[in-house]
Design a protein around this motif. Sequence first.
Motif, PDB file in Angstrom:
ATOM      1  N   VAL A  80      39.355  27.200  19.358  1.00 27.64           N
ATOM      2  CA  VAL A  80      38.837  26.457  20.512  1.00 27.64           C
ATOM      3  C   VAL A  80      40.004  25.923  21.337  1.00 27.64           C
ATOM      4  O   VAL A  80      40.816  25.138  20.829  1.00 27.64           O
ATOM      5  CB  VAL A  80      37.940  25.288  20.058  1.00 27.64           C
ATOM      6  N   PRO A  81      40.144  26.330  22.595  1.00 25.26           N
ATOM      7  CA  PRO A  81      41.240  25.818  23.418  1.00 25.26           C
ATOM      8  C   PRO A  81      41.055  24.339  23.752  1.00 25.26           C
ATOM      9  O   PRO A  81      39.921  23.846  23.846  1.00 25.26           O
ATOM     10  CB  PRO A  81      41.175  26.682  24.676  1.00 25.26           C
ATOM     11  N   VAL A  82      42.168  23.638  23.923  1.00 27.21           N
ATOM     12  CA  VAL A  82      42.131  22.223  24.296  1.00 27.21           C
ATOM     13  C   VAL A  82      43.050  22.005  25.490  1.00 27.21           C
ATOM     14  O   VAL A  82      43.927  22.814  25.790  1.00 27.21           O
ATOM     15  CB  VAL A  82      42.565  21.307  23.137  1.00 27.21           C
ATOM     16  N   TRP A  83      42.822  20.889  26.170  1.00 22.46           N
ATOM     17  CA  TRP A  83      43.709  20.466  27.243  1.00 22.46           C
ATOM     18  C   TRP A  83      43.760  18.947  27.252  1.00 22.46           C
ATOM     19  O   TRP A  83      42.906  18.273  26.659  1.00 22.46           O
ATOM     20  CB  TRP A  83      43.274  21.023  28.598  1.00 22.46           C
ATOM     21  N   CYS A  84      44.788  18.399  27.881  1.00 26.00           N
ATOM     22  CA  CYS A  84      45.024  16.953  27.840  1.00 26.00           C
ATOM     23  C   CYS A  84      44.457  16.287  29.084  1.00 26.00           C
ATOM     24  O   CYS A  84      44.868  16.580  30.207  1.00 26.00           O
ATOM     25  CB  CYS A  84      46.525  16.676  27.729  1.00 26.00           C
ATOM     26  N   GLY A  85      43.511  15.399  28.870  1.00 28.09           N
ATOM     27  CA  GLY A  85      42.925  14.646  29.969  1.00 28.09           C
ATOM     28  C   GLY A  85      43.753  13.422  30.302  1.00 28.09           C
ATOM     29  O   GLY A  85      44.647  13.012  29.549  1.00 28.09           O
ATOM     30  N   GLY A  86      43.464  12.811  31.431  1.00 28.95           N
ATOM     31  CA  GLY A  86      44.189  11.622  31.873  1.00 28.95           C
ATOM     32  C   GLY A  86      43.258  10.481  32.204  1.00 28.95           C
ATOM     33  O   GLY A  86      42.068  10.680  32.468  1.00 28.95           O
ATOM     34  N   MET A  87      43.817   9.277  32.170  1.00 30.90           N
ATOM     35  CA  MET A  87      43.068   8.064  32.508  1.00 30.90           C
ATOM     36  C   MET A  87      43.824   7.253  33.561  1.00 30.90           C
ATOM     37  O   MET A  87      43.853   6.029  33.513  1.00 30.90           O
ATOM     38  CB  MET A  87      42.831   7.233  31.248  1.00 30.90           C
ATOM     39  N   VAL A  88      44.450   7.957  34.509  1.00 26.67           N
ATOM     40  CA  VAL A  88      45.207   7.309  35.591  1.00 26.67           C
ATOM     41  C   VAL A  88      46.298   6.411  35.005  1.00 26.67           C
ATOM     42  O   VAL A  88      46.470   5.260  35.400  1.00 26.67           O
ATOM     43  CB  VAL A  88      44.267   6.529  36.541  1.00 26.67           C
ATOM     44  N   GLU A  89      47.016   6.957  34.020  1.00 23.63           N
ATOM     45  CA  GLU A  89      48.051   6.183  33.341  1.00 23.63           C
ATOM     46  C   GLU A  89      49.271   5.952  34.229  1.00 23.63           C
ATOM     47  O   GLU A  89      49.542   6.705  35.173  1.00 23.63           O
ATOM     48  CB  GLU A  89      48.518   6.909  32.070  1.00 23.63           C
ATOM     49  N   SER A  90      50.035   4.934  33.872  1.00 21.33           N
ATOM     50  CA  SER A  90      51.360   4.749  34.438  1.00 21.33           C
ATOM     51  C   SER A  90      52.309   5.749  33.782  1.00 21.33           C
ATOM     52  O   SER A  90      51.910   6.567  32.940  1.00 21.33           O
ATOM     53  CB  SER A  90      51.841   3.324  34.181  1.00 21.33           C
ATOM     54  N   GLY A  91      53.589   5.669  34.121  1.00 21.19           N
ATOM     55  CA  GLY A  91      54.556   6.568  33.537  1.00 21.19           C
ATOM     56  C   GLY A  91      54.682   6.445  32.036  1.00 21.19           C
ATOM     57  O   GLY A  91      55.096   7.398  31.356  1.00 21.19           O
ATOM     58  N   ILE A  92      54.317   5.299  31.476  1.00 21.44           N
ATOM     59  CA  ILE A  92      54.400   5.114  30.026  1.00 21.44           C
ATOM     60  C   ILE A  92      53.382   6.004  29.329  1.00 21.44           C
ATOM     61  O   ILE A  92      53.720   6.813  28.456  1.00 21.44           O
ATOM     62  CB  ILE A  92      54.182   3.628  29.676  1.00 21.44           C
ATOM     63  N   GLY A  93      52.120   5.882  29.711  1.00 24.24           N
ATOM     64  CA  GLY A  93      51.095   6.731  29.122  1.00 24.24           C
ATOM     65  C   GLY A  93      51.255   8.183  29.514  1.00 24.24           C
ATOM     66  O   GLY A  93      50.949   9.092  28.735  1.00 24.24           O
ATOM     67  N   ARG A  94      51.749   8.425  30.716  1.00 23.21           N
ATOM     68  CA  ARG A  94      51.938   9.802  31.189  1.00 23.21           C
ATOM     69  C   ARG A  94      52.983  10.520  30.337  1.00 23.21           C
ATOM     70  O   ARG A  94      52.834  11.708  30.013  1.00 23.21           O
ATOM     71  CB  ARG A  94      52.357   9.784  32.659  1.00 23.21           C
ATOM     72  N   ALA A  95      54.047   9.824  29.944  1.00 20.75           N
ATOM     73  CA  ALA A  95      55.079  10.435  29.110  1.00 20.75           C
ATOM     74  C   ALA A  95      54.496  10.918  27.787  1.00 20.75           C
ATOM     75  O   ALA A  95      54.803  12.023  27.319  1.00 20.75           O
ATOM     76  CB  ALA A  95      56.203   9.425  28.852  1.00 20.75           C
ATOM     77  N   ALA A  96      53.656  10.092  27.170  1.00 23.56           N
ATOM     78  CA  ALA A  96      53.038  10.485  25.907  1.00 23.56           C
ATOM     79  C   ALA A  96      52.076  11.648  26.096  1.00 23.56           C
ATOM     80  O   ALA A  96      52.004  12.551  25.254  1.00 23.56           O
ATOM     81  CB  ALA A  96      52.320   9.282  25.290  1.00 23.56           C
ATOM     82  N   ASN A  97      51.330  11.648  27.188  1.00 23.40           N
ATOM     83  CA  ASN A  97      50.385  12.741  27.454  1.00 23.40           C
ATOM     84  C   ASN A  97      51.106  14.071  27.657  1.00 23.40           C
ATOM     85  O   ASN A  97      50.647  15.122  27.196  1.00 23.40           O
ATOM     86  CB  ASN A  97      49.531  12.428  28.679  1.00 23.40           C
TER      87      ASN A  97
END
Length: 368
Positions: free
Chosen positions: A285-302
């Motif tokens: 099953v393919p997956v992809w990473c969703g977002g929650m309008v994060e700042s650069g801190i959460g974006r780095a982890a994503n």
Amino acid sequence: MNIEGFELRRVAMPLVSPFRTSFGTQTSRDILLIRAVTDAAEGWGECVTLPTPVYSPEYTDAAVDVLTRIFLPALGAARLSGAHEVAEVLHPFKGHRMAKAAVEMALLDAELRAEGRSFARELGAVHDRVPSGVSVGIMDEIPRLLDAVGAYLDEGYVRIKLKIEPGWDIDVVRAVRERFGDDVPLQVDANTAYTLRDAQHLARLDEFGLLLIEQPLEEEDMLGHADLARIVKTPICLDETITSAQSAAAAIRLGATSIINIKPGRVGGYLEARRIHDLAAAHGVPVWCGGMVESGIGRAANVALAALPGFTLPGDVSASDRFYRVDLTEPFVITDGYMSVPQGPGLGVTPIPEILDELTTSVEWVAV
């Protein structure tokens, strides 16, 4: 791991433009950050709750309460050997996955910084850059939406996601296809806006060659999604329904989903997100990473998470300027449709002090 305490910091970040979905419109983000202080290093976490419980049962004030009164004292008393024990210590406390994810992220960042290892390496990343998709909100009129989509394609985004709701769906997708052609990777996200009674209406989307329809029905209606998947030809992707590896396994077994959007905050953290990735990969099953309008801190982890091998579809790992004129960290940018994965210790990014101070609305120290 000797934890000295945690700083809870609220920051107010205005969006470059309103972002509308089927559950509401955001014009700014009230973001809760956690700074974990240990005897070896400091680490940052970002809580992805919204101000009100419209996307999930969680909301930011409740996250602050459960963290300060329950989660942080419990972690301080547990004498952790590492961040991998956070989920086990907090398991007796029901729900509040976004709050759990934020504190796990902060402790994992601190641990990895102390050891000189990157978030991406810890999670099992195999790529040093990832394809960037963009999420386009609901707008007042189709011509405005088409202008926005065109601008994002000009910026190099390799996949477009359209937010939809009843009354803003078939005609919108048709207009995008007619303007930009069938070769643009395109998907839609309903954020639970429909019911199974809308199955035949949603089946009209089949003619547009979409990558997927994301979370068309209520998050608890797993059987309804299984029924819908037998009616529509477009792959069904689950978002809000997937809250753990256990729920992901059930959805796959029932045929309720053929693609999974993994949002670490929604599932309780990046380590649980990795477990869902591994489960999905084992079932093809393919997956992809969703977002929650994060700042650069959460974006780095994503971005680090999106570099794992099972993330075969472009995620919502857009550039900082998609949502913010000024980010908390050095801005994330895309080059030729891709974003580089941070390689430094921990998250590989830290807040810029003067920007952080300017956007901060409150700070609370919790000693443990």
